[in-house]
Write a protein that holds these residues in place. Structure first.
Motif, PDB file in Angstrom:
ATOM      1  N   GLY A 162      34.887  41.956  34.007  1.00 18.11           N
ATOM      2  CA  GLY A 162      34.793  41.715  32.780  1.00 18.11           C
ATOM      3  C   GLY A 162      34.543  43.130  32.222  1.00 18.11           C
ATOM      4  N   GLY A 163      33.700  44.073  32.539  1.00 24.56           N
ATOM      5  CA  GLY A 163      33.430  45.166  32.116  1.00 24.56           C
ATOM      6  C   GLY A 163      34.721  46.176  31.986  1.00 24.56           C
ATOM      7  N   LEU A 164      35.390  46.303  33.114  1.00 24.18           N
ATOM      8  CA  LEU A 164      36.658  47.194  33.153  1.00 24.18           C
ATOM      9  C   LEU A 164      37.575  46.464  32.172  1.00 24.18           C
ATOM     10  CD1 LEU A 164      37.078  47.536  37.214  1.00 24.18           C
ATOM     11  CD2 LEU A 164      36.092  49.194  35.420  1.00 24.18           C
ATOM     12  N   ILE A 165      37.808  45.341  31.908  1.00 20.85           N
ATOM     13  CA  ILE A 165      38.753  44.739  30.763  1.00 20.85           C
ATOM     14  C   ILE A 165      38.194  45.099  29.651  1.00 20.85           C
ATOM     15  CG2 ILE A 165      39.952  42.768  29.999  1.00 20.85           C
ATOM     16  CD1 ILE A 165      39.510  41.553  32.733  1.00 20.85           C
ATOM     17  N   GLY A 166      37.077  45.202  29.370  1.00 21.79           N
ATOM     18  CA  GLY A 166      36.263  45.418  28.054  1.00 21.79           C
ATOM     19  C   GLY A 166      36.379  46.766  27.590  1.00 21.79           C
ATOM     20  N   ILE A 167      36.452  47.781  28.672  1.00 21.37           N
ATOM     21  CA  ILE A 167      36.762  49.230  28.316  1.00 21.37           C
ATOM     22  C   ILE A 167      38.256  49.385  27.933  1.00 21.37           C
ATOM     23  CG2 ILE A 167      37.167  51.528  29.525  1.00 21.37           C
ATOM     24  CD1 ILE A 167      34.678  50.794  31.115  1.00 21.37           C
ATOM     25  N   LEU A 168      39.061  48.817  28.531  1.00 25.31           N
ATOM     26  CA  LEU A 168      40.568  48.838  28.161  1.00 25.31           C
ATOM     27  C   LEU A 168      40.784  48.248  26.832  1.00 25.31           C
ATOM     28  CD1 LEU A 168      43.277  49.634  29.115  1.00 25.31           C
ATOM     29  CD2 LEU A 168      43.847  47.305  30.205  1.00 25.31           C
ATOM     30  N   THR A 169      39.909  47.100  26.520  1.00 23.74           N
ATOM     31  CA  THR A 169      40.265  46.431  25.147  1.00 23.74           C
ATOM     32  C   THR A 169      39.570  47.371  24.040  1.00 23.74           C
ATOM     33  OG1 THR A 169      39.791  44.302  26.414  1.00 23.74           O
ATOM     34  CG2 THR A 169      39.685  44.424  24.009  1.00 23.74           C
ATOM     35  N   SER A 170      38.755  47.829  24.406  1.00 20.41           N
ATOM     36  CA  SER A 170      37.806  48.621  23.323  1.00 20.41           C
ATOM     37  C   SER A 170      38.651  49.932  22.962  1.00 20.41           C
ATOM     38  CB  SER A 170      36.361  49.161  23.847  1.00 20.41           C
ATOM     39  OG  SER A 170      36.693  50.197  25.157  1.00 20.41           O
TER      40      SER A 170
END
Length: 457
Positions: free
Chosen positions: A384-392
């Motif tokens: 989830g954190g890796l996806i969150g970085i990409l989303t940000s």
């Protein structure tokens, strides 16, 4: 079991429950992206505010004027005020102070008419200073630069706007009831005239009834300041200032005295230091963090010191609150996402009772069962954190496009940006959310009775 065995088992479980894994990962991604975006907002606002403070507040500058001692005020003795004068010897000593980048004397003169051929305008403030120090104080020129010649002047961009014929300026009073004439006059105020390398005439304005005829002083325009960005032409047209050398400033001051019967114009602060050459000394410090150190050294010279450092501290404290609010909002979203992980992992415990029971029968202890669920939760947080970085990054990119489109800016500089230190922090919160959310399901799974679980399934 080794760590890689835990990771392999956890990853296999996440792949089997694709829908649940995707939902939980998206929840964590939204939370971590919110934290990253929130911190980026705070960091970008902090960076922008610092630039504005340097441009407007000048937090890395110190204004020094003559001191006011208690013995001079009490006794009225002029000799008692001498230790508090702003002398050239003190100015030379200031240049040797550590962290001092530049020093310049300033004298402010108010109220001059500027004439160019048949047109005229006004200069609200003329600053007499060492022209070669303007660049050190962050004053940028659009045309030209300082000159070694005596009668030279550097005008602000606003001082080149709104020049009009003398007869037309007299008719302005009759335009009060004519809307079309007023609109034409306003439009004319924002027209900039080419004045670089032109000869202009400075005339002091009268402020007393018995004022004589103003002495005309011809000067050459050797520089035009850079046009301010982010301001309307109407606002720029009101910034009618100029810079001249100290010797020319002294002549202008004497011309004002001669015109007004020896009385200085109200607003001119030339007598503050007891000299007609300067009234304030500006000290440019290498960094605002060294302002307090230089201020303490200046106070030992018995002079008055003024800085904008307290204003910078107030703004920084207000920005800290904004960053806390943004970060708190992201943490709240992450907390809501952690609830979904607890629910998903708890449901997974019930669905895998038979697997847990078989593992216990085969010799798996309680810590191994707990570790298996904790690693699985940590992997979910990492994903989830890796996806969150990409989303940000997508969110910041979209916001920058919207801001530049609505502001009409065509530059390549980003308004919002993500600092490198924010990314590991956002990933850390995402992993910790997964780990903390997996504690209860892990404990619940480790307490499962093996025989009861096998019999029920």
């Amino acid at each position: 079991m080794k760590l890689r065995d835990y990771i392999r088992l956890g990853w296999d479980q996440l792949k089997r429950r694709v829908v649940v894994t995707a939902l939980c990962a998206m929840g964590i991604a939204i939370g971590s992206a919110s934290i990253i975006v929130a911190l980026s907002f705070g960091e970008s606002i902090n960076h922008f505010s610092k630039q504005q403070m340097y441009d407007f507040l000048k937090s890395d500058e110190i204004s020094v004027s003559a001191g006011r001692g208690p013995e001079s005020e009490a006794s009225g003795d002029p000799a008692a005020a001498k230790p508090y004068e702003l002398t050239k010897a003190k100015i030379d000593l200031m240049r040797s102070f550590p962290h001092v980048k530049a020093i310049s004397t300033y004298r402010t003169l108010n109220g001059f008419t500027l004439k160019l051929d048949t047109k005229q305008g006004y200069l609200y403030n003329i600053y007499a200073t060492e022209l070669d120090t303007l660049a050190d104080f962050g004053i940028e020129l659009q045309q030209g630069g300082p000159s070694d010649l005596e009668n030279t002047i550097i005008l602000s961009y606003g001082a080149t706007m709104g020049l009009q014929d003398e007869q037309a300026s007299r008719r302005t009073v009759s335009y009060q009831n004519d809307k079309e004439a007023i609109e034409a006059w306003k439009a004319q105020r924002t027209i900039a005239y080419p004045m670089y390398q032109k000869m202009v005439t400075l005339v002091p304005q009268a402020f007393t009834e018995n004022s004589g005829e103003g002495k005309q002083i011809p000067v050459r325009v050797v520089g035009i300041l850079k046009k301010p960005e982010g301001m309307s032409d109407e606002m720029i047209s009101n910034q009618k200032i100029a810079y001249v050398s100290p010797s020319l400033g002294k002549r202008l001051y004497e011309a004002q005295l001669e015109m007004n019967g020896g009385k200085p114009r109200p607003g001119n602060n030339g007598e503050a230091s007891g000299t007609a050459d300067y009234d304030v000394v500006k000290v440019k410090v290498t960094e605002s963090s060294h302002v307090k150190d230089v201020e303490q050294l200046l106070q030992k010279l018995k002079v008055s010191v003024e800085t904008n450092l307290h204003r910078e501290e107030q703004i920084q404290s207000q920005l800290a609150i904004v960053r806390i609010v943004f970060g708190g909002a992201g943490l709240f979203i992450l907390f809501v996402a952690s609830i979904s992980i607890v629910v998903a992992m708890t449901m997974s415990t019930y669905q895998r009772r038979r697997q847990i029971g078989i593992m216990k029968v085969l010799g798996a202890n309680l810590s191994q069962i707990r570790n298996m669920f904790m690693i699985e939760s940590a992997l979910l947080g990492l994903l989830g954190g890796l996806i969150g970085i990409l989303t940000s990054y997508w969110v910041i990119w979209a916001i920058n496009i919207v801001i530049m489109r609505f502001s009409g800016s065509s530059g390549s500089d980003e308004v919002l940006f993500i600092s490198p230190w924010i990314l590991p922090l956002g990933l850390f919160f995402a992993i910790m959310t997964g780990v903390l959310s997996g504690i209860y399901p892990a404990v619940k799974a480790s307490r499962t009775d093996a025989l009861t679980a096998i019999k029920r399934d």
